[in-house]
Design a protein around this motif. Structure first.
Motif, PDB file in Angstrom:
ATOM      1  N   ASN A  98     -25.802  64.533  64.209  1.00  0.00           N
ATOM      2  CA  ASN A  98     -26.324  64.117  65.508  1.00  0.00           C
ATOM      3  C   ASN A  98     -27.845  64.172  65.569  1.00  0.00           C
ATOM      4  O   ASN A  98     -28.491  63.349  66.226  1.00  0.00           O
ATOM      5  CB  ASN A  98     -25.748  65.003  66.616  1.00  0.00           C
ATOM      6  CG  ASN A  98     -24.266  64.761  66.837  1.00  0.00           C
ATOM      7  OD1 ASN A  98     -23.757  63.704  66.510  1.00  0.00           O
ATOM      8  ND2 ASN A  98     -23.575  65.742  67.385  1.00  0.00           N
ATOM      9  N   VAL A  99     -28.432  65.171  64.902  1.00  0.00           N
ATOM     10  CA  VAL A  99     -29.876  65.412  65.019  1.00  0.00           C
ATOM     11  C   VAL A  99     -30.682  64.500  64.101  1.00  0.00           C
ATOM     12  O   VAL A  99     -31.724  63.974  64.500  1.00  0.00           O
ATOM     13  CB  VAL A  99     -30.193  66.891  64.724  1.00  0.00           C
ATOM     14  CG1 VAL A  99     -31.702  67.103  64.582  1.00  0.00           C
ATOM     15  CG2 VAL A  99     -29.657  67.775  65.847  1.00  0.00           C
ATOM     16  N   PHE A 100     -30.217  64.303  62.863  1.00  0.00           N
ATOM     17  CA  PHE A 100     -31.014  63.574  61.883  1.00  0.00           C
ATOM     18  C   PHE A 100     -30.544  62.124  61.774  1.00  0.00           C
ATOM     19  O   PHE A 100     -29.385  61.872  61.427  1.00  0.00           O
ATOM     20  CB  PHE A 100     -30.947  64.259  60.518  1.00  0.00           C
ATOM     21  CG  PHE A 100     -31.610  65.600  60.501  1.00  0.00           C
ATOM     22  CD1 PHE A 100     -32.988  65.703  60.393  1.00  0.00           C
ATOM     23  CD2 PHE A 100     -30.868  66.760  60.629  1.00  0.00           C
ATOM     24  CE1 PHE A 100     -33.614  66.931  60.394  1.00  0.00           C
ATOM     25  CE2 PHE A 100     -31.480  67.995  60.635  1.00  0.00           C
ATOM     26  CZ  PHE A 100     -32.859  68.089  60.520  1.00  0.00           C
ATOM     27  N   PRO A 101     -31.431  61.159  62.043  1.00  0.00           N
ATOM     28  CA  PRO A 101     -31.059  59.737  62.015  1.00  0.00           C
ATOM     29  C   PRO A 101     -31.055  59.181  60.592  1.00  0.00           C
ATOM     30  O   PRO A 101     -31.730  58.199  60.274  1.00  0.00           O
ATOM     31  CB  PRO A 101     -32.161  59.093  62.864  1.00  0.00           C
ATOM     32  CG  PRO A 101     -33.361  59.948  62.612  1.00  0.00           C
ATOM     33  CD  PRO A 101     -32.839  61.354  62.460  1.00  0.00           C
ATOM     34  N   ARG A 153     -39.273  69.614  64.120  1.00  0.00           N
ATOM     35  CA  ARG A 153     -40.314  69.411  63.104  1.00  0.00           C
ATOM     36  C   ARG A 153     -39.773  68.556  61.956  1.00  0.00           C
ATOM     37  O   ARG A 153     -40.466  67.653  61.451  1.00  0.00           O
ATOM     38  CB  ARG A 153     -40.768  70.780  62.605  1.00  0.00           C
ATOM     39  CG  ARG A 153     -42.079  70.796  61.835  1.00  0.00           C
ATOM     40  CD  ARG A 153     -42.463  72.239  61.532  1.00  0.00           C
ATOM     41  NE  ARG A 153     -42.842  72.962  62.760  1.00  0.00           N
ATOM     42  CZ  ARG A 153     -42.694  74.274  62.934  1.00  0.00           C
ATOM     43  NH1 ARG A 153     -42.170  75.014  61.960  1.00  0.00           N
ATOM     44  NH2 ARG A 153     -43.081  74.844  64.057  1.00  0.00           N
ATOM     45  N   ALA A 154     -38.545  68.849  61.536  1.00  0.00           N
ATOM     46  CA  ALA A 154     -37.948  68.113  60.430  1.00  0.00           C
ATOM     47  C   ALA A 154     -37.669  66.665  60.822  1.00  0.00           C
ATOM     48  O   ALA A 154     -37.897  65.742  60.033  1.00  0.00           O
ATOM     49  CB  ALA A 154     -36.660  68.798  59.984  1.00  0.00           C
ATOM     50  N   VAL A 155     -37.186  66.445  62.029  1.00  0.00           N
ATOM     51  CA  VAL A 155     -36.911  65.085  62.498  1.00  0.00           C
ATOM     52  C   VAL A 155     -38.194  64.261  62.531  1.00  0.00           C
ATOM     53  O   VAL A 155     -38.208  63.082  62.152  1.00  0.00           O
ATOM     54  CB  VAL A 155     -36.225  65.100  63.872  1.00  0.00           C
ATOM     55  CG1 VAL A 155     -36.201  63.701  64.485  1.00  0.00           C
ATOM     56  CG2 VAL A 155     -34.808  65.643  63.764  1.00  0.00           C
ATOM     57  N   ASP A 156     -39.294  64.869  62.986  1.00  0.00           N
ATOM     58  CA  ASP A 156     -40.578  64.160  63.000  1.00  0.00           C
ATOM     59  C   ASP A 156     -40.962  63.707  61.600  1.00  0.00           C
ATOM     60  O   ASP A 156     -41.466  62.585  61.406  1.00  0.00           O
ATOM     61  CB  ASP A 156     -41.675  65.062  63.584  1.00  0.00           C
ATOM     62  CG  ASP A 156     -41.543  65.248  65.090  1.00  0.00           C
ATOM     63  OD1 ASP A 156     -40.828  64.438  65.720  1.00  0.00           O
ATOM     64  OD2 ASP A 156     -42.148  66.193  65.628  1.00  0.00           O
ATOM     65  N   LYS A 169     -26.976  55.314  67.105  1.00  0.00           N
ATOM     66  CA  LYS A 169     -25.636  55.422  66.543  1.00  0.00           C
ATOM     67  C   LYS A 169     -25.653  56.446  65.406  1.00  0.00           C
ATOM     68  O   LYS A 169     -26.591  56.489  64.610  1.00  0.00           O
ATOM     69  CB  LYS A 169     -25.158  54.071  66.010  1.00  0.00           C
ATOM     70  CG  LYS A 169     -25.051  52.979  67.061  1.00  0.00           C
ATOM     71  CD  LYS A 169     -24.571  51.675  66.430  1.00  0.00           C
ATOM     72  CE  LYS A 169     -24.410  50.589  67.481  1.00  0.00           C
ATOM     73  NZ  LYS A 169     -25.698  50.156  68.041  1.00  0.00           N
ATOM     74  N   THR A 170     -24.612  57.256  65.339  1.00  0.00           N
ATOM     75  CA  THR A 170     -24.503  58.245  64.267  1.00  0.00           C
ATOM     76  C   THR A 170     -24.069  57.556  62.981  1.00  0.00           C
ATOM     77  O   THR A 170     -23.109  56.774  62.971  1.00  0.00           O
ATOM     78  CB  THR A 170     -23.476  59.327  64.640  1.00  0.00           C
ATOM     79  OG1 THR A 170     -23.900  59.983  65.830  1.00  0.00           O
ATOM     80  CG2 THR A 170     -23.349  60.350  63.528  1.00  0.00           C
ATOM     81  N   LYS A 171     -24.762  57.837  61.918  1.00  0.00           N
ATOM     82  CA  LYS A 171     -24.441  57.216  60.635  1.00  0.00           C
ATOM     83  C   LYS A 171     -23.340  58.024  59.936  1.00  0.00           C
ATOM     84  O   LYS A 171     -23.433  59.251  59.826  1.00  0.00           O
ATOM     85  CB  LYS A 171     -25.688  57.168  59.749  1.00  0.00           C
ATOM     86  CG  LYS A 171     -26.842  56.376  60.334  1.00  0.00           C
ATOM     87  CD  LYS A 171     -28.047  56.442  59.411  1.00  0.00           C
ATOM     88  CE  LYS A 171     -29.295  55.837  60.067  1.00  0.00           C
ATOM     89  NZ  LYS A 171     -29.171  54.394  60.245  1.00  0.00           N
ATOM     90  N   VAL A 181     -34.253  57.895  54.646  1.00  0.00           N
ATOM     91  CA  VAL A 181     -32.987  57.253  54.995  1.00  0.00           C
ATOM     92  C   VAL A 181     -31.784  58.078  54.564  1.00  0.00           C
ATOM     93  O   VAL A 181     -30.664  57.826  55.028  1.00  0.00           O
ATOM     94  CB  VAL A 181     -32.895  55.840  54.382  1.00  0.00           C
ATOM     95  CG1 VAL A 181     -34.011  54.955  54.900  1.00  0.00           C
ATOM     96  CG2 VAL A 181     -32.915  55.899  52.853  1.00  0.00           C
ATOM     97  N   ALA A 182     -31.971  59.033  53.657  1.00  0.00           N
ATOM     98  CA  ALA A 182     -30.847  59.842  53.183  1.00  0.00           C
ATOM     99  C   ALA A 182     -31.318  61.249  52.851  1.00  0.00           C
ATOM    100  O   ALA A 182     -32.404  61.438  52.290  1.00  0.00           O
ATOM    101  CB  ALA A 182     -30.194  59.209  51.956  1.00  0.00           C
ATOM    102  N   ILE A 183     -30.496  62.228  53.199  1.00  0.00           N
ATOM    103  CA  ILE A 183     -30.751  63.628  52.855  1.00  0.00           C
ATOM    104  C   ILE A 183     -29.570  64.127  52.031  1.00  0.00           C
ATOM    105  O   ILE A 183     -28.420  64.095  52.493  1.00  0.00           O
ATOM    106  CB  ILE A 183     -30.927  64.508  54.097  1.00  0.00           C
ATOM    107  CG1 ILE A 183     -32.137  64.060  54.925  1.00  0.00           C
ATOM    108  CG2 ILE A 183     -31.087  65.976  53.696  1.00  0.00           C
ATOM    109  CD1 ILE A 183     -32.340  64.878  56.197  1.00  0.00           C
ATOM    110  N   ILE A 184     -29.842  64.569  50.813  1.00  0.00           N
ATOM    111  CA  ILE A 184     -28.818  65.174  49.962  1.00  0.00           C
ATOM    112  C   ILE A 184     -28.821  66.675  50.224  1.00  0.00           C
ATOM    113  O   ILE A 184     -29.852  67.332  50.052  1.00  0.00           O
ATOM    114  CB  ILE A 184     -29.096  64.890  48.473  1.00  0.00           C
ATOM    115  CG1 ILE A 184     -29.124  63.385  48.205  1.00  0.00           C
ATOM    116  CG2 ILE A 184     -28.048  65.571  47.595  1.00  0.00           C
ATOM    117  CD1 ILE A 184     -29.627  63.026  46.811  1.00  0.00           C
TER     118      ILE A 184
END
Length: 377
Positions: free
Chosen positions: A221-224, A181-184, A98-100, A192-195
């Motif tokens: 969509n890409v980053f959970p 690479r970033a998702v890994d 699910k997209t946050k 849990v959060a990216i500013i």
């Protein structure tokens, strides 16, 4: 050129300047876990005069770096923003399929929004580590929150590279390679959060809002994780607006997934605003270390003046006070007053609006003083 002190035998003094970039993991960890600065000792003029030349230089150096780093201050605006961010981010416990929903902090420059969001990110980082431990079940370092800032005309590849660079990963390859690479890294370090600061730079200032919405939707969509966007005038570009045409479904999708927040400037148009302004000045005043500081130096004698010169913008206010304190220390004046502050330069936007505010205050059309404090003016 000699690098020795003017005093024979004086020990070198490094000072408490903390040079780091929060857009790198090592620097971000310094911001998250760096020790609180200790407020320098309040000394009288006589005590300053009794110090040796080297001891005086060291004391003044402590004061200067202290004044430059006052804050963040828990203003009502900051606390409200943190509460809103907490409600959005801490409720985003959705599974990976699910997209946050994202948060967008969109406000004028100079209000301290980046500082406020980073302060929330640091607090969330510490709470997550305190609850779940410093390492993940797989043995990796736990990095609950990361911070990146964009530059002019950033494209998706550059943004993905910024995320990889934060984690210390290679930045070679195309946008998709960098994203994988970033998702890994996000998954392995339990982020849990990216500013993402200065989001208005994404795809350049002249990009249309559909293109920008596409790029932001791609990130969601890409980053959970929960994405916290920080920018200037993002909503003005139409990214979140309602009433979309048939070919603007990207805007509709992004608008439905994103909660806009803001950080308003201080205002003195009502009693509540005037009380908040006075409380802010009293808090700042308590943090100043000047030999001739006195109660009411800011909140009484400079209240109208500081509002006119800062236009209620927190960053403009703190820059003005920081520079004023530096001048007061180096000149030996050791207090803030209008005569000294008139020699202090401030940002162009604040100075441009200054004359109109000063005229309104002098004409009695505007005041920063709460009703109960006006008789003492």
């Amino acid at each position: 050129m000699s690098t020795t002190s003017a005093d024979d035998g004086a020990e070198p003094f490094e000072g408490d300047d903390r040079q780091y970039s929060p857009t790198r993991l090592s620097g971000w960890l310094q911001e998250v876990y760096g020790p609180d600065r200790i407020q320098p000792e309040q000394m009288s003029r006589a005590q300053l005069a009794d110090l040796s030349p080297q001891a005086l230089r060291v004391h003044n150096d402590h004061r200067e770096v202290w004044h430059a780093n006052i804050g963040p201050i828990d203003t009502p605006q900051l606390l409200a923003l943190h509460a809103d961010l907490g409600e959005i981010i801490e409720s985003n416990r959705h599974d990976g399929n699910k997209t946050k929903p994202a948060a967008l902090v969109d406000a004028y420059p100079g209000l301290g929004k980046s500082t406020a969001v980073r302060a929330y990110g640091c607090d969330l980082f510490r709470r997550q580590v305190g609850l779940r431990g410093q390492t993940t079940p797989s043995g990796a370092r736990r990095v609950p929150v990361i911070y990146i800032a964009l530059s002019g005309n950033t494209q998706i590849r550059g943004l993905n590279a910024s995320i990889c660079r934060f984690y210390g990963l290679p930045v070679s390859g195309d946008a998709d390679t960098l994203a994988e690479r970033a998702v890994d890294a996000v998954l392995s370090m339990k982020t849990v959060a990216i500013i993402i600061d200065d989001i208005h730079f994404l795809a350049g200032a002249n990009s249309n809002s559909v293109r920008m919405a596409n790029q932001l939707k791609y990130l969601s969509n890409v980053f959970p994780v929960t994405l916290i966007f920080v920018g200037v005038g993002v909503q003005h570009r139409g990214v979140l607006r309602e009433g979309f045409s048939d070919n603007e479904t990207e805007l509709a999708q992004f608008g439905r997934r994103t909660t806009p927040l803001t950080l308003p400037p201080f205002q003195v148009d009502d009693e509540e605003g005037r009380i908040e302004w006075r409380t802010l000045l009293k808090t700042i005043e308590q943090n100043l270390v000047l030999a001739e500081k006195y109660p009411g130096m800011l909140a009484e004698n400079l209240s109208d003046y500081l509002f006119a010169r800062s236009t209620g913008h927190f960053a403009s206010l703190m820059a003005l006070i920081n520079r004023g304190c530096l001048r007061a220390i180096r000149s030996g004046h050791e207090r803030l007053d209008e005569e000294l502050m008139n020699r202090v330069k401030n940002d162009a936007a604040a100075e441009e609006a200054r004359k109109e505010l000063e005229a309104a205050i002098k004409a009695g059309l505007k005041t920063t003083r709460p009703q109960q404090h006006r008789k003492s003016a």
